[in-house]
Write an enzyme that holds these catalytic residues in place. Sequence first.
Site, PDB file in Angstrom:
ATOM      1  N   ASP A   1      47.499  30.582  46.189  1.00  0.00           N
ATOM      2  CA  ASP A   1      46.329  29.786  45.809  1.00  0.00           C
ATOM      3  C   ASP A   1      46.104  29.784  44.302  1.00  0.00           C
ATOM      4  OD1 ASP A   1      45.596  32.489  45.817  1.00  0.00           O
ATOM      5  OD2 ASP A   1      44.371  32.280  47.608  1.00  0.00           O
TER       6      ASP A   1
ATOM      7  N   ASN B   1      35.620  38.481  54.016  1.00  0.00           N
ATOM      8  CA  ASN B   1      35.088  37.570  55.040  1.00  0.00           C
ATOM      9  C   ASN B   1      36.183  37.087  56.001  1.00  0.00           C
ATOM     10  OD1 ASN B   1      36.539  35.707  53.554  1.00  0.00           O
ATOM     11  ND2 ASN B   1      34.783  34.440  52.974  1.00  0.00           N
TER      12      ASN B   1
ATOM     13  N   HIS C   1      39.135  35.732  55.096  1.00  0.00           N
ATOM     14  CA  HIS C   1      40.022  34.655  54.616  1.00  0.00           C
ATOM     15  C   HIS C   1      41.438  35.191  54.416  1.00  0.00           C
ATOM     16  CE1 HIS C   1      38.969  35.448  50.063  1.00  0.00           C
ATOM     17  NE2 HIS C   1      40.059  36.105  50.397  1.00  0.00           N
TER      18      HIS C   1
ATOM     19  N   GLU D   1      39.183  29.803  54.123  1.00  0.00           N
ATOM     20  CA  GLU D   1      37.898  30.446  54.361  1.00  0.00           C
ATOM     21  C   GLU D   1      37.498  30.321  55.827  1.00  0.00           C
ATOM     22  OE1 GLU D   1      36.875  32.316  52.116  1.00  0.00           O
ATOM     23  OE2 GLU D   1      36.090  31.333  50.327  1.00  0.00           O
TER      24      GLU D   1
HETATM   25  P1  PGA Z   1      41.760  41.700  47.043  1.00  0.00           P
HETATM   26  O1  PGA Z   1      41.812  40.250  47.654  1.00  0.00           O
HETATM   27  O2  PGA Z   1      43.157  42.193  46.995  1.00  0.00           O
HETATM   28  O3  PGA Z   1      41.195  41.511  45.665  1.00  0.00           O
HETATM   29  O4  PGA Z   1      40.883  42.545  47.912  1.00  0.00           O
HETATM   30  C1  PGA Z   1      42.498  40.035  48.835  1.00  0.00           C
HETATM   31  C2  PGA Z   1      42.277  38.617  49.315  1.00  0.00           C
HETATM   32  O5  PGA Z   1      41.205  38.064  49.098  1.00  0.00           O
HETATM   33  O6  PGA Z   1      43.202  38.063  49.917  1.00  0.00           O
END
Ligand code: PGA
Length: 237
Positions: free
Chosen positions: A67, A130, A132, A137
């Site tokens: 992304d 959350n 995702h 999302e």
């Molecule tokens: P993080 O993000 O490694 O900063 O916890 C993981 C994600 O959102 O896929």
Amino acid sequence: MIIHNYHDEEEMSREVASKVFIALKSGLIKNLALPTGRTPILFYNYLADLINENQFKLDEIYTYNLDEFIFSNEKQKEVLSYKNYMDEHFFSKVKFPLKNIHFPSKEQDYDQLISSRGGIDLALIGIGNNGHIAFNEPGSEVDSPTRLVNLKIESREQNAILFNQSVQNIPDQAITMGLKTLLSSKIIFLLATGPSKKEILKKSFTENICRNIPASYLQSHPALEIFIDKAANWITK
Ligand code: PGA
């Protein structure tokens, strides 16, 4: 689904780097989907070391990041871009041909590009608080394409911590690899560390598959491996 438990982030990152390196050396894995975020930083360090120590050539390896944000100005882009993150933590440390590196953008059909190259062989992913995966999302459809998405506040908060910014400075839109391409990856490695991931991992893998927790779609993937540390382990007390 295979779950690998490690004592801490350090041990997990070293082991994942070693497995990915063995996979690259085998010659069977050429197209990698790559994540950003807090979780994979140490992994990239170890993988770069292995690549350099073994003088492994990356000419035949292609990367597709999961992304990228949509920026409202150049300053924001400079500070927050996942391209810069990847340069800092991985690409600048190894000799990667620039033409082999890809990020989703509004200008190109990412799904078509990836499919024309034979699909993703190995996707490394994290999980959002959350649920995702990439920036798919809650509410994302299982067959969603690569697309522009509005980010939930929890995702922006997570990135505010990563970039040491206030949440208002984090873009509210991004382009994400869609679930269709992501879930079609031949192998998926999910990396999760720290106590903040324990609850969402439990929901994702012990409750029914539902689109409000996109990570739950991973339950039906035929070759999913989950790498967690002690703090994220939702199985043993
Ligand atoms: P993080 O993000 O490694 O900063 O916890 C993981 C994600 O959102 O896929």
